[in-house]
Design a protein around this motif. Structure first.
Motif, short mmCIF file in Angstrom:
data_model
loop_
_atom_site.label_atom_id
_atom_site.label_comp_id
_atom_site.label_asym_id
_atom_site.label_seq_id
_atom_site.Cartn_x
_atom_site.Cartn_y
_atom_site.Cartn_z
N MET A 1 0.84 -1.22 0.00
CA MET A 1 0.00 0.00 0.00
C MET A 1 0.86 1.26 0.00
O MET A 1 0.56 2.23 -0.70
CB MET A 1 -0.95 0.00 1.20
CG MET A 1 -2.06 -1.01 1.07
SD MET A 1 -3.35 -0.98 2.35
CE MET A 1 -2.52 -0.53 3.83
N GLU A 2 1.95 1.24 0.78
CA GLU A 2 2.84 2.41 0.83
C GLU A 2 3.52 2.63 -0.51
O GLU A 2 3.64 3.78 -0.98
CB GLU A 2 3.88 2.23 1.95
CG GLU A 2 4.63 3.48 2.30
CD GLU A 2 3.77 4.56 2.93
OE1 GLU A 2 4.22 5.73 2.92
OE2 GLU A 2 2.67 4.27 3.43
N ARG B 1 2.36 1.71 -3.46
CA ARG B 1 1.33 2.18 -4.40
C ARG B 1 1.02 3.65 -4.14
O ARG B 1 0.79 4.41 -5.08
CB ARG B 1 0.08 1.34 -4.29
CG ARG B 1 0.25 0.00 -4.94
CD ARG B 1 -1.03 -0.74 -5.04
NE ARG B 1 -0.75 -1.97 -5.76
CZ ARG B 1 -1.63 -2.59 -6.47
NH1 ARG B 1 -2.85 -2.13 -6.56
NH2 ARG B 1 -1.30 -3.70 -7.10
N ARG B 2 0.99 4.03 -2.87
CA ARG B 2 0.72 5.43 -2.53
C ARG B 2 1.79 6.34 -3.14
O ARG B 2 1.50 7.45 -3.58
CB ARG B 2 0.70 5.59 -1.02
CG ARG B 2 0.19 6.93 -0.54
CD ARG B 2 -0.05 6.93 0.96
NE ARG B 2 1.16 6.96 1.73
CZ ARG B 2 1.85 8.06 2.01
NH1 ARG B 2 1.46 9.22 1.55
NH2 ARG B 2 2.94 7.99 2.75
N HIS B 3 3.02 5.86 -3.20
CA HIS B 3 4.12 6.62 -3.79
C HIS B 3 4.29 6.35 -5.28
O HIS B 3 5.25 6.85 -5.89
CB HIS B 3 5.43 6.31 -3.06
CG HIS B 3 5.51 6.93 -1.71
ND1 HIS B 3 5.96 8.20 -1.50
CD2 HIS B 3 5.16 6.45 -0.48
CE1 HIS B 3 5.91 8.48 -0.21
NE2 HIS B 3 5.43 7.43 0.42
N GLN B 4 3.40 5.56 -5.84
CA GLN B 4 3.37 5.25 -7.28
C GLN B 4 4.72 4.71 -7.78
O GLN B 4 5.28 5.21 -8.75
CB GLN B 4 2.94 6.48 -8.08
CG GLN B 4 1.55 6.94 -7.71
CD GLN B 4 1.15 8.22 -8.41
OE1 GLN B 4 1.99 8.96 -8.91
NE2 GLN B 4 -0.13 8.48 -8.44
N THR B 5 5.19 3.69 -7.09
CA THR B 5 6.42 3.02 -7.51
C THR B 5 6.19 1.52 -7.54
O THR B 5 5.25 1.02 -6.93
CB THR B 5 7.61 3.40 -6.61
OG1 THR B 5 8.81 2.94 -7.21
CG2 THR B 5 7.47 2.84 -5.21
N VAL C 1 10.97 5.00 -1.30
CA VAL C 1 9.93 5.06 -0.27
C VAL C 1 10.60 4.91 1.09
O VAL C 1 11.27 3.91 1.36
CB VAL C 1 8.87 3.96 -0.48
CG1 VAL C 1 7.80 4.03 0.59
CG2 VAL C 1 8.25 4.06 -1.87
N SER D 1 8.74 6.21 4.00
CA SER D 1 7.69 6.47 4.98
C SER D 1 6.94 5.19 5.31
O SER D 1 7.19 4.13 4.74
CB SER D 1 6.72 7.52 4.41
OG SER D 1 6.17 7.06 3.19
N GLY D 2 6.01 5.31 6.25
CA GLY D 2 5.20 4.16 6.64
C GLY D 2 6.08 3.05 7.19
O GLY D 2 7.01 3.28 7.95
#
Length: 155
Positions: free
Chosen positions: A62-63, A65-69, A81, A83-84
């Motif tokens: 999910m993290e 995907r949130r960062h679109q990688t 990434v 975060s999270g």
């Protein structure tokens, strides 16, 4: 699909996790040797590890995907990434794979399959983690170096 593309498509950690799980399942089914971890604690710990591993992998995906990688191990990352869940572990998906394998070995009472855990970790590091880290190091240079100083590879 070319041979190289199909090989890369199937050369992903979940496929190797399923292979290790099949080995453990076959061991307990065909060669239990009368060994057991004990009545209740192995089931409880095994269930917690499987649940925690699936949760860890889900949070990581999910993290990303949130960062679109991409979370595919053979693809380049568009972003680093941090975060999270990635603020706690640089490899939460692989850590989740290890937790699922360990948890199911405990739950199934596959005592003789315990050596699969360090072998699987060694394999993941050599086949996926080190090449990914090298790509991230080349792509994100100083940002990745700072990230490695702050966050450990596993926990």
């Amino acid at each position: 699909m070319t041979e190289t593309a199909s090989r890369r498509f199937f050369d992903v950690p979940p496929v190797w996790l399923v292979a290790a799980l099949l080995l453990a399942w076959m061991q307990v089914r065909h060669f239990p040797m009368g060994l057991s971890f004990g009545p209740v604690w192995a089931d409880l710990l095994g269930g917690l590890l499987v649940g925690g591993g699936v949760l860890l992998m889900s949070l990581a995906v999910m993290e990303m995907r949130r960062h679109q990688t991409s979370f595919h191990p053979h693809h380049d990352s568009a972003r680093l990434v941090q975060s999270g869940i990635f603020s706690r572990s640089r490899n939460p998906i692989y850590l989740g794979d290890m937790m699922v394998l360990t948890g199911l070995i405990l739950y199934w009472d596959a005592v003789l399959s315990l050596p699969l855990v360090p072998l699987f970790l060694w394999f993941l590091e050599r086949r996926f983690v080190i090449p990914e880290e090298n790509r991230l190091r080349r792509t994100f240079r100083m940002d990745y170096a700072r990230y490695c100083e702050k966050v450990r590879r596993w926990v």
